[in-house]
Design a protein around this motif. Structure first.
Motif, PDB file in Angstrom:
ATOM      1  N   GLY A 286       8.801 -50.197  17.575  1.00  7.29           N
ATOM      2  CA  GLY A 286       9.999 -50.004  16.748  1.00  7.29           C
ATOM      3  C   GLY A 286      10.359 -48.536  16.598  1.00  7.29           C
ATOM      4  N   PRO A 287      11.380 -48.265  15.773  1.00  8.27           N
ATOM      5  CA  PRO A 287      11.895 -46.892  15.645  1.00  8.27           C
ATOM      6  C   PRO A 287      10.870 -45.892  15.121  1.00  8.27           C
ATOM      7  CG  PRO A 287      13.441 -48.464  14.688  1.00  8.27           C
ATOM      8  CD  PRO A 287      12.188 -49.229  15.007  1.00  8.27           C
ATOM      9  N   GLY A 288      11.166 -44.612  15.346  1.00  8.47           N
ATOM     10  CA  GLY A 288      10.319 -43.541  14.828  1.00  8.47           C
ATOM     11  C   GLY A 288      10.779 -43.093  13.440  1.00  8.47           C
ATOM     12  N   THR A 289      10.136 -42.035  12.963  1.00  5.29           N
ATOM     13  CA  THR A 289      10.398 -41.539  11.611  1.00  5.29           C
ATOM     14  C   THR A 289      10.607 -40.031  11.667  1.00  5.29           C
ATOM     15  OG1 THR A 289       8.953 -43.240  10.746  1.00  5.29           O
ATOM     16  CG2 THR A 289       9.373 -41.387   9.282  1.00  5.29           C
ATOM     17  N   PHE A 290      11.606 -39.557  10.944  1.00  8.99           N
ATOM     18  CA  PHE A 290      11.835 -38.109  10.815  1.00  8.99           C
ATOM     19  C   PHE A 290      11.776 -37.792   9.325  1.00  8.99           C
ATOM     20  CE2 PHE A 290      14.009 -34.178  10.291  1.00  8.99           C
ATOM     21  CZ  PHE A 290      13.856 -33.476  11.477  1.00  8.99           C
ATOM     22  N   LYS A 291      10.863 -36.895   8.952  1.00  8.49           N
ATOM     23  CA  LYS A 291      10.606 -36.683   7.518  1.00  8.49           C
ATOM     24  C   LYS A 291      10.786 -35.214   7.143  1.00  8.49           C
ATOM     25  CE  LYS A 291       6.658 -37.351   4.301  1.00  8.49           C
ATOM     26  NZ  LYS A 291       5.797 -36.164   4.333  1.00  8.49           N
ATOM     27  N   VAL A 292      11.301 -35.005   5.930  1.00  9.98           N
ATOM     28  CA  VAL A 292      11.387 -33.638   5.401  1.00  9.98           C
ATOM     29  C   VAL A 292      10.711 -33.606   4.030  1.00  9.98           C
ATOM     30  CG1 VAL A 292      12.882 -31.669   4.887  1.00  9.98           C
ATOM     31  CG2 VAL A 292      13.651 -33.396   6.519  1.00  9.98           C
ATOM     32  N   ASP A 293       9.897 -32.590   3.807  1.00  6.20           N
ATOM     33  CA  ASP A 293       9.314 -32.332   2.480  1.00  6.20           C
ATOM     34  C   ASP A 293       9.887 -31.022   1.974  1.00  6.20           C
ATOM     35  OD1 ASP A 293       7.008 -34.361   1.939  1.00  6.20           O
ATOM     36  OD2 ASP A 293       6.841 -33.847   4.060  1.00  6.20           O
ATOM     37  N   TRP A 294      10.156 -30.986   0.682  1.00  5.26           N
ATOM     38  CA  TRP A 294      10.728 -29.779   0.093  1.00  5.26           C
ATOM     39  C   TRP A 294       9.891 -29.295  -1.095  1.00  5.26           C
ATOM     40  CZ3 TRP A 294      13.725 -34.181   1.053  1.00  5.26           C
ATOM     41  CH2 TRP A 294      14.720 -34.057   2.008  1.00  5.26           C
ATOM     42  N   ALA A 295       9.833 -27.989  -1.233  1.00  2.00           N
ATOM     43  CA  ALA A 295       9.443 -27.389  -2.515  1.00  2.00           C
ATOM     44  C   ALA A 295      10.770 -27.103  -3.221  1.00  2.00           C
ATOM     45  CB  ALA A 295       8.676 -26.098  -2.278  1.00  2.00           C
ATOM     46  N   LEU A 296      10.908 -27.588  -4.455  1.00  2.00           N
ATOM     47  CA  LEU A 296      12.195 -27.489  -5.165  1.00  2.00           C
ATOM     48  C   LEU A 296      12.032 -26.680  -6.454  1.00  2.00           C
ATOM     49  CD1 LEU A 296      13.244 -31.262  -4.832  1.00  2.00           C
ATOM     50  CD2 LEU A 296      14.095 -29.345  -3.457  1.00  2.00           C
ATOM     51  N   SER A 297      13.094 -25.942  -6.783  1.00  2.00           N
ATOM     52  CA  SER A 297      13.019 -25.112  -7.998  1.00  2.00           C
ATOM     53  C   SER A 297      13.152 -25.957  -9.261  1.00  2.00           C
ATOM     54  CB  SER A 297      14.116 -24.049  -7.971  1.00  2.00           C
ATOM     55  OG  SER A 297      15.378 -24.701  -7.896  1.00  2.00           O
ATOM     56  N   GLY A 298      13.631 -27.196  -9.128  1.00  2.00           N
ATOM     57  CA  GLY A 298      13.802 -28.083 -10.286  1.00  2.00           C
ATOM     58  C   GLY A 298      13.968 -29.505  -9.799  1.00  2.00           C
ATOM     59  N   PRO A 299      14.225 -30.439 -10.693  1.00  2.00           N
ATOM     60  CA  PRO A 299      14.439 -31.819 -10.256  1.00  2.00           C
ATOM     61  C   PRO A 299      15.723 -31.940  -9.439  1.00  2.00           C
ATOM     62  CG  PRO A 299      14.893 -31.588 -12.603  1.00  2.00           C
ATOM     63  CD  PRO A 299      14.345 -30.272 -12.152  1.00  2.00           C
ATOM     64  N   ILE A 300      15.804 -32.949  -8.601  1.00  2.00           N
ATOM     65  CA  ILE A 300      17.027 -33.167  -7.802  1.00  2.00           C
ATOM     66  C   ILE A 300      18.176 -33.479  -8.772  1.00  2.00           C
ATOM     67  CG2 ILE A 300      18.113 -34.619  -6.027  1.00  2.00           C
ATOM     68  CD1 ILE A 300      15.345 -35.061  -4.825  1.00  2.00           C
TER      69      ILE A 300
END
Ligand SMILES: Cc1cc2nc3c(=O)[nH]c(=O)nc-3n(C[C@H](O)[C@H](O)[C@H](O)COP(=O)(O)OP(=O)(O)OC[C@H]3O[C@@H](n4cnc5c(N)ncnc54)[C@H](O)[C@@H]3O)c2cc1C
Length: 474
Positions: A286-300
């Motif tokens: 099946g399909p693959g996965t593309f992932k991003v992780d972020w360090a964030l200055s505050g909540p989204i």
């Protein structure tokens, strides 16, 4: 001195660990071999972006972990596992209006679904009488006689349908249809495919039974607790021990592989008959996965602040948009507005980021082996429902399908759920066989997510494989 083991388990994902534990609980001498320098498989946590920001490499939120019929009965709390609940399991932001929220209370969930509220309630209620029996029936190999036949028959009646058809037939509002589609999207299949309602239903039901939690300190604390419990039973773990061929294995009466069919075949080679090998090699991932992780200055900064309460946010808009995104990934295309599974672990677990700051985690499905950078498309989707998101980004880390496969050979082409769970592979994983955990070689077993019931951190594949091995050992 040559050591003799009752069983060797290759790979320490949730299923390898569960198999090792079940064997050790039954007085077997068990050795667990892990290629990487720490145990965990899909349960790993690292500072991927900046110091002090803990990111889950793979699994993040664990409805199947907290409700797993097997893991629930293990004393993992005594070994340091602490599930952290959220006040909502799922939020599903839309372009305007309040986001539907999937919370434990049926009333509170129904309240945000307008005219579909009573329908949602009527649909879910019958499954909430014996939810743990339902999960026991669902999270395992197909059984001729389920624990609750009527409940299972009712589930089956809904589950066989494509999620698109099910949502349109049962709901009239954009909110309820989208909420259901977001849950069904975890199937990694086009939502027009038969049986995709099953995942939509399972995930919706679990959210009314438990809050979808994360593990305090990161998903790797699940692995640490399982590993510690296994060692307390006398089991031995060796990390940094990749198994490349049968020659790398010590003497053992049974060997259980926490591996997908392809890496399994590469290791065992001629130890299995050519016909079985050929069938394994036809397995589809099946399909693959593309992932991003972020360090964030505050909540989204979600337009609807209620979205911040949820452990998981399904970002993708309406049923139609999510269906289009999943169809494209399956058919080898990149959808411009991908459906995202986004997790907000730091909103409930303060160990994940420095005070006042947060982690972000989101991935989308892409064609198998895709090399296209999806970062901009992913961030644009979040920005659509949370204007100002990009301004919060302190740092980001990207994991492509190729990176996933390099981290773990089970993720063939970046597919992360152990292989396509469509009609032809859901129950007959990895091939149709009376006992799918056994192989034609009486010493070799498969225990990974490529066996029933498939992907997720629940350990049930490992548990059933261990039971099959124990029958042989006795
Ligand atoms: C991005 C992503 C997000 C996910 N999100 C969730 C989620 O939120 N919730 C959830 O429940 N599930 C989630 N999952 C799915 C879940 O992580 C997997 O289904 C689960 O980890 C599968 O477990 P497993 O034991 O079958 O195998 P794996 O977890 O793949 O473990 C296999 C282990 O075997 C080792 N190994 C491989 N080859 C060898 C070898 N030759 N010798 C020795 N060791 C070897 C690997 O290093 C690995 O440690 C996610 C997965 C990914 C990748």
């Amino acid at each position: 001195m040559v050591e003799h083991w009752d069983a060797v388990v290759v790979g320490s994902g949730p299923n390898g660990l569960a198999a090792a534990i079940e064997l050790a609980r039954n007085d077997c001498r068990v050795l667990l071999l892990e290629a990487r320098d720490a145990i965990g498989g899909g349960m790993r946590t690292r500072e991927l972006t900046l110091p002090g920001f803990l990111h889950d490499e793979c699994s993040a939120i664990h409805p199947m972990g907290v409700l797993s019929p097997y893991l629930r009965q293990l004393p993992l709390r005594d070994h340091g596992l602490d599930w952290v609940p959220f006040s909502a399991s799922v939020a599903h932001p839309l372009d305007d209006g309040p986001a539907p929220l999937l919370v434990r209370s049926l009333d509170a969930t129904a309240e945000r679904l307008g005219s579909d509220g009573p329908r949602w309630r009527r649909l879910m209620e019958p499954f909430l009488r014996y939810p743990h029996d339902l999960l026991e029936d669902l999270l395992g190999p197909l059984r001729p006689l389920p624990k609750r036949p009527i409940q299972m028959a009712r589930f089956g009646w809904h589950a066989w349908q494509p999620a698109t058809r099910f949502a349109r037939r049962n709901f009239e509002t954009r909110e309820a249809r989208a909420l259901f589609a977001g849950c069904a999207g975890h199937s990694v299949l086009p939502l027009e495919t038969w049986l995709t309602s099953a995942l939509g239903l399972i995930f919706s039901i679990t959210a009314h039974v438990a809050d979808w939690p994360c593990a305090r300190g990161g998903s790797e604390s699940i692995a640490r607790a399982m590993g510690a419990y296994f060692e307390s039973l006398g089991g031995r773990i060796e990390v940094g021990r990749p198994v490349h061929s049968m020659d790398d294995l010590p003497e053992a009466r049974a060997v259980l592989f926490d591996l997908a069919p392809r890496p399994f075949v590469e290791i065992v080679g001629a130890a299995i008959p050519p016909r079985y090998r050929a069938r394994l090699l036809r397995y589809r991932y099946g399909p693959g996965t593309f992932k991003v992780d972020w360090a964030l200055s505050g909540p989204i900064p979600w337009k609807d602040p209620a979205v911040g309460q949820a452990s998981t946010v399904h970002v993708g808009g309406t049923l139609e948009e999510i269906a289009a995104s999943e169809r494209d990934a399956w058919n080898g295309r990149h959808h411009p507005n991908p459906y995202l599974i986004l997790c907000q672990q730091s909103h409930a677990d303060s160990t994940r980021a420095p005070s006042g700051q947060h982690t972000g985690y989101a991935y989308c499905h892409v064609p198998s082996g895709s090399t296209e950078d999806r970062t901009a498309a992913i961030e644009a989707q979040i920005e659509r429902f949370a204007p100002g998101f990009r301004d919060c980004v302190l740092a980001r880390h990207v994991t492509t399908p190729g990176d996933f496969e390099a981290l773990n050979p089970n993720y063939v082409g970046g597919a992360v759920t152990g292989g396509a769970a469509d009609l032809s592979q859901l129950f007959t994983r990895p091939v149709a066989r009376l006992n799918p955990y056994t192989t034609p070689n009486p010493k070799l077993f498969l225990c990974s997510a490529s066996t029933p019931p498939g992907g997720g951190v629940h350990g049930m594949c490992g548990y059933y494989a261990a039971r099959a091995a124990l029958r042989r050992l006795r």
